[in-house]
Write a protein that holds these residues in place. Sequence first.
Motif, PDB file in Angstrom:
ATOM      1  N   GLY A 297     -53.876 -20.010  31.935  1.00  0.00           N
ATOM      2  CA  GLY A 297     -53.499 -21.096  32.615  1.00  0.00           C
ATOM      3  C   GLY A 297     -52.724 -22.108  31.909  1.00  0.00           C
ATOM      4  O   GLY A 297     -52.337 -23.167  32.400  1.00  0.00           O
ATOM      5  N   ALA A 298     -52.414 -21.927  30.606  1.00  0.00           N
ATOM      6  CA  ALA A 298     -51.708 -22.933  29.718  1.00  0.00           C
ATOM      7  C   ALA A 298     -50.173 -23.111  29.860  1.00  0.00           C
ATOM      8  O   ALA A 298     -49.789 -24.173  29.347  1.00  0.00           O
ATOM      9  N   GLY A 299     -49.665 -22.171  30.884  1.00  0.00           N
ATOM     10  CA  GLY A 299     -48.261 -22.318  30.899  1.00  0.00           C
ATOM     11  C   GLY A 299     -47.521 -21.512  29.586  1.00  0.00           C
ATOM     12  O   GLY A 299     -48.302 -21.158  28.815  1.00  0.00           O
ATOM     13  N   LEU A 300     -46.377 -21.214  29.833  1.00  0.00           N
ATOM     14  CA  LEU A 300     -45.610 -20.485  28.834  1.00  0.00           C
ATOM     15  C   LEU A 300     -44.366 -21.138  28.529  1.00  0.00           C
ATOM     16  O   LEU A 300     -43.418 -21.231  29.517  1.00  0.00           O
ATOM     17  N   THR A 301     -43.903 -21.360  27.253  1.00  0.00           N
ATOM     18  CA  THR A 301     -42.685 -21.977  26.957  1.00  0.00           C
ATOM     19  C   THR A 301     -41.839 -20.991  25.993  1.00  0.00           C
ATOM     20  O   THR A 301     -42.375 -20.162  25.359  1.00  0.00           O
ATOM     21  N   LEU A 302     -40.547 -20.444  26.682  1.00  0.00           N
ATOM     22  CA  LEU A 302     -39.743 -19.409  26.244  1.00  0.00           C
ATOM     23  C   LEU A 302     -38.812 -20.216  25.351  1.00  0.00           C
ATOM     24  O   LEU A 302     -38.201 -21.358  25.907  1.00  0.00           O
ATOM     25  N   GLU A 303     -38.458 -19.780  24.197  1.00  0.00           N
ATOM     26  CA  GLU A 303     -37.320 -20.331  23.195  1.00  0.00           C
ATOM     27  C   GLU A 303     -36.154 -19.554  23.600  1.00  0.00           C
ATOM     28  O   GLU A 303     -36.243 -18.551  23.105  1.00  0.00           O
ATOM     29  N   LEU A 304     -35.075 -20.227  23.957  1.00  0.00           N
ATOM     30  CA  LEU A 304     -33.876 -19.442  24.339  1.00  0.00           C
ATOM     31  C   LEU A 304     -32.751 -19.887  23.295  1.00  0.00           C
ATOM     32  O   LEU A 304     -32.855 -21.267  22.979  1.00  0.00           O
ATOM     33  N   VAL A 305     -31.828 -18.983  23.046  1.00  0.00           N
ATOM     34  CA  VAL A 305     -30.782 -19.480  22.023  1.00  0.00           C
ATOM     35  C   VAL A 305     -29.356 -19.225  22.827  1.00  0.00           C
ATOM     36  O   VAL A 305     -29.533 -18.354  23.772  1.00  0.00           O
ATOM     37  N   GLU A 306     -28.491 -19.763  22.540  1.00  0.00           N
ATOM     38  CA  GLU A 306     -27.422 -19.852  23.473  1.00  0.00           C
ATOM     39  C   GLU A 306     -26.353 -18.406  23.043  1.00  0.00           C
ATOM     40  O   GLU A 306     -26.426 -18.288  21.886  1.00  0.00           O
ATOM     41  N   ASN A 307     -26.015 -17.644  23.889  1.00  0.00           N
ATOM     42  CA  ASN A 307     -25.179 -16.638  23.675  1.00  0.00           C
ATOM     43  C   ASN A 307     -23.648 -16.974  23.227  1.00  0.00           C
ATOM     44  O   ASN A 307     -23.248 -18.051  23.650  1.00  0.00           O
ATOM     45  N   PRO A 308     -23.111 -16.250  22.624  1.00  0.00           N
ATOM     46  CA  PRO A 308     -21.582 -16.667  22.385  1.00  0.00           C
ATOM     47  C   PRO A 308     -20.880 -16.373  23.838  1.00  0.00           C
ATOM     48  O   PRO A 308     -21.423 -15.616  24.482  1.00  0.00           O
ATOM     49  N   ASP A 309     -19.825 -16.902  23.916  1.00  0.00           N
ATOM     50  CA  ASP A 309     -19.091 -16.801  25.159  1.00  0.00           C
ATOM     51  C   ASP A 309     -17.861 -15.866  24.723  1.00  0.00           C
ATOM     52  O   ASP A 309     -17.146 -15.881  24.018  1.00  0.00           O
ATOM     53  N   VAL A 310     -18.298 -14.618  25.755  1.00  0.00           N
ATOM     54  CA  VAL A 310     -16.977 -13.502  25.251  1.00  0.00           C
ATOM     55  C   VAL A 310     -15.781 -14.105  25.737  1.00  0.00           C
ATOM     56  O   VAL A 310     -15.096 -13.690  24.809  1.00  0.00           O
ATOM     57  N   ALA A 311     -15.823 -14.485  26.710  1.00  0.00           N
ATOM     58  CA  ALA A 311     -14.200 -14.937  27.254  1.00  0.00           C
ATOM     59  C   ALA A 311     -13.537 -15.869  26.223  1.00  0.00           C
ATOM     60  O   ALA A 311     -12.487 -15.462  25.793  1.00  0.00           O
ATOM     61  N   ALA A 312     -14.378 -16.864  25.747  1.00  0.00           N
ATOM     62  CA  ALA A 312     -13.676 -17.709  24.761  1.00  0.00           C
ATOM     63  C   ALA A 312     -13.488 -16.982  23.640  1.00  0.00           C
ATOM     64  O   ALA A 312     -12.460 -17.441  22.794  1.00  0.00           O
ATOM     65  N   THR A 313     -14.216 -16.196  23.043  1.00  0.00           N
ATOM     66  CA  THR A 313     -13.936 -15.382  21.979  1.00  0.00           C
ATOM     67  C   THR A 313     -12.713 -14.595  21.918  1.00  0.00           C
ATOM     68  O   THR A 313     -12.024 -14.688  21.067  1.00  0.00           O
ATOM     69  N   LEU A 314     -12.615 -13.832  23.120  1.00  0.00           N
ATOM     70  CA  LEU A 314     -11.455 -13.072  23.166  1.00  0.00           C
ATOM     71  C   LEU A 314     -10.110 -13.803  23.293  1.00  0.00           C
ATOM     72  O   LEU A 314      -9.329 -13.584  22.653  1.00  0.00           O
ATOM     73  N   GLY A 315     -10.445 -14.786  24.018  1.00  0.00           N
ATOM     74  CA  GLY A 315      -9.261 -16.225  24.320  1.00  0.00           C
ATOM     75  C   GLY A 315      -8.640 -16.767  22.802  1.00  0.00           C
ATOM     76  O   GLY A 315      -7.603 -16.709  22.675  1.00  0.00           O
ATOM     77  N   GLU A 316      -9.744 -16.708  21.981  1.00  0.00           N
ATOM     78  CA  GLU A 316      -9.171 -17.185  20.609  1.00  0.00           C
ATOM     79  C   GLU A 316      -8.252 -16.086  20.036  1.00  0.00           C
ATOM     80  O   GLU A 316      -7.325 -16.680  19.170  1.00  0.00           O
ATOM     81  N   ARG A 317      -8.563 -14.820  20.254  1.00  0.00           N
ATOM     82  CA  ARG A 317      -7.648 -13.719  19.432  1.00  0.00           C
ATOM     83  C   ARG A 317      -6.624 -13.300  20.504  1.00  0.00           C
ATOM     84  O   ARG A 317      -6.175 -12.218  20.072  1.00  0.00           O
ATOM     85  N   LYS A 318      -6.351 -13.688  21.428  1.00  0.00           N
ATOM     86  CA  LYS A 318      -5.333 -13.283  22.402  1.00  0.00           C
ATOM     87  C   LYS A 318      -4.096 -13.206  21.784  1.00  0.00           C
ATOM     88  O   LYS A 318      -3.612 -14.213  20.864  1.00  0.00           O
ATOM     89  N   ARG A 319      -3.425 -12.236  21.897  1.00  0.00           N
ATOM     90  CA  ARG A 319      -2.095 -11.893  21.310  1.00  0.00           C
ATOM     91  C   ARG A 319      -1.048 -12.055  22.544  1.00  0.00           C
ATOM     92  O   ARG A 319      -1.303 -11.990  23.531  1.00  0.00           O
ATOM     93  N   SER A 320       0.139 -12.451  21.986  1.00  0.00           N
ATOM     94  CA  SER A 320       1.273 -12.530  22.986  1.00  0.00           C
ATOM     95  C   SER A 320       1.435 -11.368  23.818  1.00  0.00           C
ATOM     96  O   SER A 320       1.348 -10.287  23.225  1.00  0.00           O
TER      97      SER A 320
END
Length: 406
Positions: A297-320
């Motif tokens: 009955g005490a409730g539950l706290t989940l600790e979450l961490v942010e995932n990397p952004d896949v689209a932004a990561t690929l966007g940084e490496r985009k080649r012409s």
Amino acid sequence: MSTENRTKCVVLGVTGGIAVYKACEILRLLQKRGIDVFVVMTKNATRFVSPLTFETLSGHPVAVDTFERPATWEVEHIALAKRADLFLIAPATANIMAKLANGIADDMLSTTALATRAPVMIAPAMNTGMWDNPATQQNLRTLEARGVQIIAPATGHLACGDSGAGKLEAVETIAERAVQALERRQDMRGLRVMVTAGPTREALDPVRYLSNRSSGKMGYAIAQAARERGAQVTLLTGPVAIPAPQGVEIVPFTTTMELLECAKARADGQDVIIQAAAPADYRAREIAAQKIKKQGGAGLTLELVENPDVAATLGERKRSGQTFVGFAAETQDAIAHAEDKLVRKNLDLIVANDVTRPGAGFDVDTNIVTMITRSAQMQLPLLSKADVAERILDQILALREQRRGD
Ligand code: PMT
């Protein structure tokens, strides 16, 4: 004459099996649709039906042996390979599938098949044991992954007395599939396209995870349409319950981190990347080793961490020369948020869907989207996801054309 107006040509490859006689009917059905048919037979096929039958029906010489004096003074297998708008092999034996899968060219048919740049479609027919054999199934997967269109055999009573899968599909179905393939635009031929689709699952403990309502339908529709338009497609897919499109390479992922690794490993080789997946933005900091128990009955706290952004990561490496497309699933201010993501993730096109609208977004067969580029906005009406996919691909090709012109 333009390619669009000239009579379409099917090169019909006929390999040795009892179903060879049905190829005569396929030829006639194609001719009835105004298609010119040239026949190539293997030596074994000629034991079942004489080349004369196909010659009489097609009105053209039948090619059998690479070393025979050609009927015209062109190198015959190359001439046929070039002439084909579609290369259809029906019936296709386990042997020709093995040759195609391994690039073996030891007779007229296999040589022509290797040389052609036309779409290849095969309608296998064989004994059930041969069809089920892991070697044949492996060859089938190899051919599918290379974009060969497969007309799977039907199940039924086979000429050899067995019952099961291996019966040549109905000739009407084969002819119809061939006609559809000829009518399909092949404007993405030569392009390598990677599509992401479906949700991720972020484990909390051995039995629970965080996920979302993505069904994969939008991404799968794009992968299928790109494949049908001639692209070589890799589909990175989260866990979904819909069948995979034929002829695309399937790469499964479960978590956003896995998606990131799969995508990074393949991104450089792609001409176009379309990110329709719905990756989770957060994951549990720690995955509990055992099932998390109630807390009395005490409730539950989940600790979450942010995932990397896949689209932004690929966007940084985009080649012409690469074209990057993302989606924006929004519940408010869809256009403003999408425009922000377009720039932040270094995309060329973003497809915004307001997922609160009926008929749009998650787990439905339709969508309502606005396509946004750096210079324009195109709002589409309610369409099937298959139609939305076509419109997105049209826009991608237009952007690539425009870039070539700049
Ligand atoms: O699968 P369906 O049921 O057919 O539903 C389709 C859909 C609603 C999932 C699809 O149309 C859609 O909108 N996909 C994107 C979902 C999403 O994650 O949107 P977003 O606005 O949170 O993310 C923007 C873009 O960044 C997306 O291209 C997404 O793939 C990408 N992203 C997001 C988070 C993250 N950690 N990494 C990412 O790459």
